[in-house]
Write a protein that holds these residues in place. Structure first.
Motif, PDB file in Angstrom:
ATOM      1  N   ARG A 183      96.466  22.243 137.600  1.00 25.69           N
ATOM      2  CA  ARG A 183      95.191  22.066 137.972  1.00 25.69           C
ATOM      3  C   ARG A 183      94.304  21.257 137.071  1.00 25.69           C
ATOM      4  O   ARG A 183      94.093  21.615 135.727  1.00 25.69           O
ATOM      5  CB  ARG A 183      94.454  23.239 138.509  1.00 25.69           C
ATOM      6  CG  ARG A 183      92.929  22.740 139.087  1.00 25.69           C
ATOM      7  CD  ARG A 183      92.295  23.967 139.657  1.00 25.69           C
ATOM      8  NE  ARG A 183      90.829  23.762 140.086  1.00 25.69           N
ATOM      9  CZ  ARG A 183      90.480  23.239 141.342  1.00 25.69           C
ATOM     10  NH1 ARG A 183      91.455  22.638 142.119  1.00 25.69           N
ATOM     11  NH2 ARG A 183      89.328  22.955 141.192  1.00 25.69           N
ATOM     12  N   CYS A 184      93.742  20.158 137.230  1.00 21.66           N
ATOM     13  CA  CYS A 184      92.934  19.239 136.483  1.00 21.66           C
ATOM     14  C   CYS A 184      91.920  18.498 137.125  1.00 21.66           C
ATOM     15  O   CYS A 184      91.804  18.502 138.420  1.00 21.66           O
ATOM     16  CB  CYS A 184      93.716  18.317 135.750  1.00 21.66           C
ATOM     17  SG  CYS A 184      94.777  17.204 136.780  1.00 21.66           S
ATOM     18  N   HIS A 224      93.686  19.959 142.754  1.00 21.08           N
ATOM     19  CA  HIS A 224      92.882  19.348 141.619  1.00 21.08           C
ATOM     20  C   HIS A 224      91.277  19.371 142.052  1.00 21.08           C
ATOM     21  O   HIS A 224      91.015  19.262 143.340  1.00 21.08           O
ATOM     22  CB  HIS A 224      93.359  18.119 141.286  1.00 21.08           C
ATOM     23  CG  HIS A 224      94.808  17.987 140.812  1.00 21.08           C
ATOM     24  ND1 HIS A 224      95.175  18.675 139.878  1.00 21.08           N
ATOM     25  CD2 HIS A 224      95.771  17.515 141.588  1.00 21.08           C
ATOM     26  CE1 HIS A 224      96.525  18.415 139.572  1.00 21.08           C
ATOM     27  NE2 HIS A 224      96.759  17.665 140.855  1.00 21.08           N
ATOM     28  N   LEU A 225      90.614  19.496 141.115  1.00 20.49           N
ATOM     29  CA  LEU A 225      89.147  19.050 141.233  1.00 20.49           C
ATOM     30  C   LEU A 225      89.034  17.282 141.113  1.00 20.49           C
ATOM     31  O   LEU A 225      89.475  16.631 140.244  1.00 20.49           O
ATOM     32  CB  LEU A 225      88.235  19.421 139.977  1.00 20.49           C
ATOM     33  CG  LEU A 225      86.639  19.326 139.938  1.00 20.49           C
ATOM     34  CD1 LEU A 225      86.138  19.923 141.267  1.00 20.49           C
ATOM     35  CD2 LEU A 225      86.108  19.970 138.964  1.00 20.49           C
ATOM     36  N   VAL A 226      88.498  17.049 142.326  1.00 22.58           N
ATOM     37  CA  VAL A 226      88.182  15.505 142.171  1.00 22.58           C
ATOM     38  C   VAL A 226      86.821  15.023 142.101  1.00 22.58           C
ATOM     39  O   VAL A 226      85.869  15.691 142.894  1.00 22.58           O
ATOM     40  CB  VAL A 226      88.733  15.268 143.948  1.00 22.58           C
ATOM     41  CG1 VAL A 226      88.705  13.524 143.958  1.00 22.58           C
ATOM     42  CG2 VAL A 226      90.180  15.387 143.558  1.00 22.58           C
ATOM     43  N   LEU A 227      86.807  14.038 141.224  1.00 21.43           N
ATOM     44  CA  LEU A 227      85.457  13.466 141.000  1.00 21.43           C
ATOM     45  C   LEU A 227      85.633  11.823 141.428  1.00 21.43           C
ATOM     46  O   LEU A 227      86.279  11.348 140.911  1.00 21.43           O
ATOM     47  CB  LEU A 227      84.927  13.528 139.567  1.00 21.43           C
ATOM     48  CG  LEU A 227      83.658  13.165 139.161  1.00 21.43           C
ATOM     49  CD1 LEU A 227      83.203  13.764 138.028  1.00 21.43           C
ATOM     50  CD2 LEU A 227      83.581  11.610 138.894  1.00 21.43           C
ATOM     51  N   GLU A 257      83.184  15.987 143.876  1.00 17.10           N
ATOM     52  CA  GLU A 257      82.149  15.586 143.377  1.00 17.10           C
ATOM     53  C   GLU A 257      81.815  14.100 143.283  1.00 17.10           C
ATOM     54  O   GLU A 257      82.950  13.573 143.283  1.00 17.10           O
ATOM     55  CB  GLU A 257      82.208  16.059 141.906  1.00 17.10           C
ATOM     56  CG  GLU A 257      82.343  17.563 141.770  1.00 17.10           C
ATOM     57  CD  GLU A 257      81.121  18.116 142.181  1.00 17.10           C
ATOM     58  OE1 GLU A 257      80.092  17.760 141.769  1.00 17.10           O
ATOM     59  OE2 GLU A 257      81.323  19.268 142.413  1.00 17.10           O
ATOM     60  N   VAL A 258      80.681  13.547 143.440  1.00 15.58           N
ATOM     61  CA  VAL A 258      80.451  12.319 143.552  1.00 15.58           C
ATOM     62  C   VAL A 258      79.531  11.622 142.416  1.00 15.58           C
ATOM     63  O   VAL A 258      78.503  12.331 142.458  1.00 15.58           O
ATOM     64  CB  VAL A 258      80.222  11.823 145.080  1.00 15.58           C
ATOM     65  CG1 VAL A 258      79.939  10.193 145.232  1.00 15.58           C
ATOM     66  CG2 VAL A 258      81.118  12.161 145.863  1.00 15.58           C
ATOM     67  N   LEU A 275      80.460  16.760 131.875  1.00 16.16           N
ATOM     68  CA  LEU A 275      79.908  17.677 131.021  1.00 16.16           C
ATOM     69  C   LEU A 275      79.309  18.896 131.988  1.00 16.16           C
ATOM     70  O   LEU A 275      79.316  19.962 131.591  1.00 16.16           O
ATOM     71  CB  LEU A 275      78.775  17.164 130.156  1.00 16.16           C
ATOM     72  CG  LEU A 275      79.213  16.220 129.187  1.00 16.16           C
ATOM     73  CD1 LEU A 275      78.005  15.592 128.193  1.00 16.16           C
ATOM     74  CD2 LEU A 275      80.150  16.932 128.110  1.00 16.16           C
ATOM     75  N   ALA A 276      78.479  18.620 133.167  1.00 10.34           N
ATOM     76  CA  ALA A 276      78.193  19.747 133.994  1.00 10.34           C
ATOM     77  C   ALA A 276      79.210  20.537 134.479  1.00 10.34           C
ATOM     78  O   ALA A 276      79.090  21.662 134.491  1.00 10.34           O
ATOM     79  CB  ALA A 276      77.242  18.960 135.020  1.00 10.34           C
ATOM     80  N   LEU A 277      80.345  19.716 134.924  1.00 13.76           N
ATOM     81  CA  LEU A 277      81.342  20.491 135.395  1.00 13.76           C
ATOM     82  C   LEU A 277      82.095  21.313 134.303  1.00 13.76           C
ATOM     83  O   LEU A 277      82.500  22.700 134.760  1.00 13.76           O
ATOM     84  CB  LEU A 277      82.682  19.529 135.793  1.00 13.76           C
ATOM     85  CG  LEU A 277      82.120  18.715 137.176  1.00 13.76           C
ATOM     86  CD1 LEU A 277      83.144  17.685 137.337  1.00 13.76           C
ATOM     87  CD2 LEU A 277      82.142  19.734 138.624  1.00 13.76           C
ATOM     88  N   LYS A 278      82.060  20.812 133.002  1.00 13.78           N
ATOM     89  CA  LYS A 278      82.717  21.631 132.173  1.00 13.78           C
ATOM     90  C   LYS A 278      81.801  22.997 131.799  1.00 13.78           C
ATOM     91  O   LYS A 278      82.307  23.954 131.386  1.00 13.78           O
ATOM     92  CB  LYS A 278      82.832  20.898 130.840  1.00 13.78           C
ATOM     93  CG  LYS A 278      83.390  21.500 129.720  1.00 13.78           C
ATOM     94  CD  LYS A 278      84.215  20.386 128.834  1.00 13.78           C
ATOM     95  CE  LYS A 278      85.024  21.304 127.559  1.00 13.78           C
ATOM     96  NZ  LYS A 278      86.203  20.614 127.549  1.00 13.78           N
ATOM     97  N   ALA A 279      80.483  22.761 131.636  1.00 14.82           N
ATOM     98  CA  ALA A 279      79.491  23.862 131.359  1.00 14.82           C
ATOM     99  C   ALA A 279      79.466  24.762 132.382  1.00 14.82           C
ATOM    100  O   ALA A 279      79.346  25.813 132.139  1.00 14.82           O
ATOM    101  CB  ALA A 279      77.930  23.097 131.255  1.00 14.82           C
ATOM    102  N   ALA A 280      79.824  24.408 133.821  1.00 16.31           N
ATOM    103  CA  ALA A 280      79.850  25.294 134.886  1.00 16.31           C
ATOM    104  C   ALA A 280      81.039  26.202 134.768  1.00 16.31           C
ATOM    105  O   ALA A 280      81.315  26.821 135.760  1.00 16.31           O
ATOM    106  CB  ALA A 280      79.580  24.489 136.248  1.00 16.31           C
ATOM    107  N   GLY A 281      82.091  25.780 134.007  1.00 19.38           N
ATOM    108  CA  GLY A 281      83.348  26.441 133.834  1.00 19.38           C
ATOM    109  C   GLY A 281      84.191  26.050 135.044  1.00 19.38           C
ATOM    110  O   GLY A 281      85.256  26.604 135.402  1.00 19.38           O
TER     111      GLY A 281
END
Length: 166
Positions: A60-61, A89-92, A140-141, A158-164
């Motif tokens: 997962r990435c 995966h998490l998609v942005l 995420e958009v 950074l927001a995704l990273k901070a939110a874990g």
């Protein structure tokens, strides 16, 4: 920050692929991978792109798609295959807004400028609608003007990273 970064450039086929570059060689390797890329006016093969990502990214990435928020292209191309990608995966999805459209939306005074403003507002509404559809699919958009694009994309990461979530 020690994160692993892979890079895939894809339209109708793989144009560039970079994987496993260490922290020290990542930037030069990215520059080398991206430098020979030339823009082409072709319709992207979303199914092929998703298959290429799924074949290369085993764990997962975060998958960052740099594309346009063109509702017709996304509805015909990406949306049908998006569940396969977002399930693993998490998609942005990141898109650059046309600053001319923003200027047109502010136009008033003459009949021509009012019609331009109405057309710009309609386009903005379509972008909001497709953004809402993408978010319902777990995407995420980032939709930003050119001068705000890089900071907005970095802030989203950074927001995704901070939110874990990464």
């Amino acid at each position: 920050a020690g994160d692993r970064v892979d890079f895939l450039a894809y339209d109708r086929r793989v144009r560039a692929w970079l994987s496993g570059a260490g922290r020290e060689e990542l930037l030069p390797a990215l520059v080398s991978a991206m430098a020979p890329l030339e823009a082409e006016l072709v319709e992207a093969d979303a199914a092929g792109m998703v298959a290429a990502v799924l074949a290369r990214a085993q764990r997962r990435c975060l998958v960052v798609l740099l594309t346009d928020l063109n509702p017709a292209a996304l509805e015909e191309g990406l949306l049908p295959v998006l569940p396969r990608l977002s399930a693993r995966h998490l998609v942005l999805l990141a898109a650059v807004r046309d600053p001319q459209v923003s200027r047109m939306a502010a136009g008033r005074g003459s009949a021509e400028r009012v019609y331009d403003a109405a057309a710009a507002e309609r386009l903005a509404g379509e972008r909001r609608r497709i953004t809402a559809v993408l978010r319902r699919h777990g995407v995420e958009v980032v939709d930003a003007d050119p001068e705000d694009f890089a900071p907005a994309l970095a802030d989203a990461y950074l927001a995704l990273k901070a939110a874990g979530r990464l």
